[in-house]
Design an enzyme around this catalytic site. Structure first.
Site, PDB file in Angstrom:
ATOM      1  N   GLU A 124       7.592   2.487   4.059  1.00  0.00           N
ATOM      2  CA  GLU A 124       7.148   2.999   5.353  1.00  0.00           C
ATOM      3  C   GLU A 124       5.781   2.418   5.691  1.00  0.00           C
ATOM      4  O   GLU A 124       4.844   2.546   4.888  1.00  0.00           O
ATOM      5  CB  GLU A 124       7.024   4.526   5.324  1.00  0.00           C
ATOM      6  N   CYS A 125       5.654   1.816   6.846  1.00  0.00           N
ATOM      7  CA  CYS A 125       4.371   1.359   7.370  1.00  0.00           C
ATOM      8  C   CYS A 125       3.650   0.481   6.345  1.00  0.00           C
ATOM      9  O   CYS A 125       4.032  -0.658   6.119  1.00  0.00           O
ATOM     10  CB  CYS A 125       3.532   2.544   7.821  1.00  0.00           C
TER      11      CYS A 125
END
Length: 438
Positions: A331-332
């Site tokens: 994520e990210c």
């Protein structure tokens, strides 16, 4: 059926930068010093403030989001702390009524959370540059939404005794009690970084700072009077509701200063569903434990540690071996590390895992933020093709080269903008800038 739940208050303001965090942390620490089992909550998508809440209270807190979370999940989260806390102090986000276009009660605003649980609102007003005019703002907040009760007002950034008197008298004339006033105090500000406050674990002498905040609040507010305004949380009796099905039975989770953005309710839900969590530190050159069947690389600040990550052979080789037979999701910041390379703020290029084809840049920055609904475009450990997740994006990094991997999801925002393709999938490896909330 209603269930017993701790009393609560919501700390809010008409806009960002008014002093919510200062007041909230000071009250949390002061309540803890009184022997209260206080639990911190944060409205909306935020990783950083809840870590400060945990430091101030001594127990993990909650995120409560009226847009991303179904009401059943929100109520289950609050009901679940009934035995662990006797007071909930919830910090609002942005301005009290700020949210997105949505059906009633699902806008993502702090007002929705206060109304859902019946929590009175403590309104903090930055009165710098005004005096009696602050009463108009306070009155507007008190009357705009009939679901809410403004239990009292705290004035912030008071310049003098006369300034305090003029503002307080005007606000009390419109029927709102003034609970105290905070002078300007630059000596107790917390350090900030591009995504908000510097993380709690990186803040030097944090316990001392929190004690100073509590002392600062105590000298200018009747804390006992304020805490007594809390009322029992209005919670419907519901069984525990997982935010998301666990992506594996034994989940390896990267956790250190570079990988720290993962919502506590997700971890709690996975554990409650029977999953086992094993944490490892890429910055300490640790690889995902080999007995796990899924690896999660959450967001954080990998751009600040890119050189150290690139020089961590056990982490790099161990994660590559893991991905040969088991799924990995980033994520990210975790997505950036899964790519071929990361360009830091100085323009230096650092080799990353190379499990996905993208390269990302923190040299060329652009703020991207907002709620997102993601529809998965492939079968992954996070769900089958077509599954929908709710969450958000919040990053400054840009994609220098997307590579040729298949997209992870179609993203829709809360404003009806044209849907966009996002993220990357290659074999069992997936990632995107999208943060899952529920």
């Amino acid at each position: 059926m209603s269930v017993a739940a701790p009393p609560g208050l919501l700390i809010a303001a008409p806009r960002s930068g008014s002093g919510k965090t200062t007041l909230t942390l000071g009250l949390m620490r002061a309540a803890r010093q009184r022997g209260r089992r206080v639990l911190g909550a944060k409205c909306g998508p935020d990783y950083i403030d809840p870590a400060f809440h945990a430091a101030a209270t001594g127990r993990p807190g909650l995120n409560l989001d009226s847009w991303a979370m179904e009401p059943a999940l929100r109520h289950a989260l609050v009901a679940g702390v009934a035995e662990a806390a006797d007071l909930i102090l919830c910090e609002g986000l942005m301005g009290l009524f700020d949210g997105v276009p949505a059906e009633p009660g699902r806008s993502g605003s702090s007002a929705d959370i206060a109304a859902a649980f019946g929590w009175p609102v403590i309104l903090i007003l930055d009165v710098s540059g005004q005096s009696q005019s602050a009463a108009a703002t306070a009155l507007g907040c008190a009357t705009l939404d009939p679901r809410l009760t403004i239990a009292g007002v705290v004035l912030n950034r008071i310049g003098s005794v006369r300034h305090q008197m003029l503002a307080a008298q005007a606000i009390e004339r419109v029927g709102l009690p003034v609970l105290g006033a905070l002078r300007r105090a630059p000596e107790i500000t917390l350090p900030e970084r591009h995504l908000g406050l510097v993380q709690a674990g990186e803040t030097a002498d944090l316990d001392l700072t929190l004690d100073r905040l509590a002392g600062f609040i105590e000298t200018q507010i009747d804390v006992d009077q304020l805490l007594d305004l809390a009322v029992p949380s209005r919670v419907e009796g519901r069984e525990p509701v997982p935010a998301r099905k666990p992506p594996g039975q034994r989940i390896a989770v990267a956790r250190d200063a570079a990988f720290s953005f993962l919502y506590p309710h997700l971890l709690q839900g996975w554990r409650a569903a029977g999953a086992e969590l094993s944490f490892f530190s890429p910055l300490a050159d640790e690889a995902p434990p080999p007995d796990c069947d899924f690896c999660w690389l959450p967001g954080g600040y990998p751009e600040l540690y890119a050189g150290k990550i690139a020089a961590a052979p056990r982490f790099l080789e161990g994660t590559r071996r893991f991905a040969e037979s088991r799924p990995v999701h980033g994520e990210c910041g975790g997505y950036m590390v899964l790519g071929r390379g990361l360009i830091d703020a100085s323009g230096a290029h650092h080799e990353m895992l190379g499990l996905l084809g993208l390269s990302t840049s923190f040299e060329k920055r652009r703020l991207t933020l907002g709620y997102r609904e993601a529809e998965l475009l492939a079968d992954t450990a996070l769900g089958p093709r077509g599954a929908k997740l709710r969450g958000h994006e919040f990053h400054y990094a840009t994609i220098a080269d997307k590579g040729d991997d298949a997209p992870f999801a179609i993203l829709n925002d809360a404003y009806g903008s044209t849907p966009s393709l996002a993220g990357s999938v290659r074999a069992q490896v997936s990632g995107s800038f999208f943060h899952i909330i529920a």
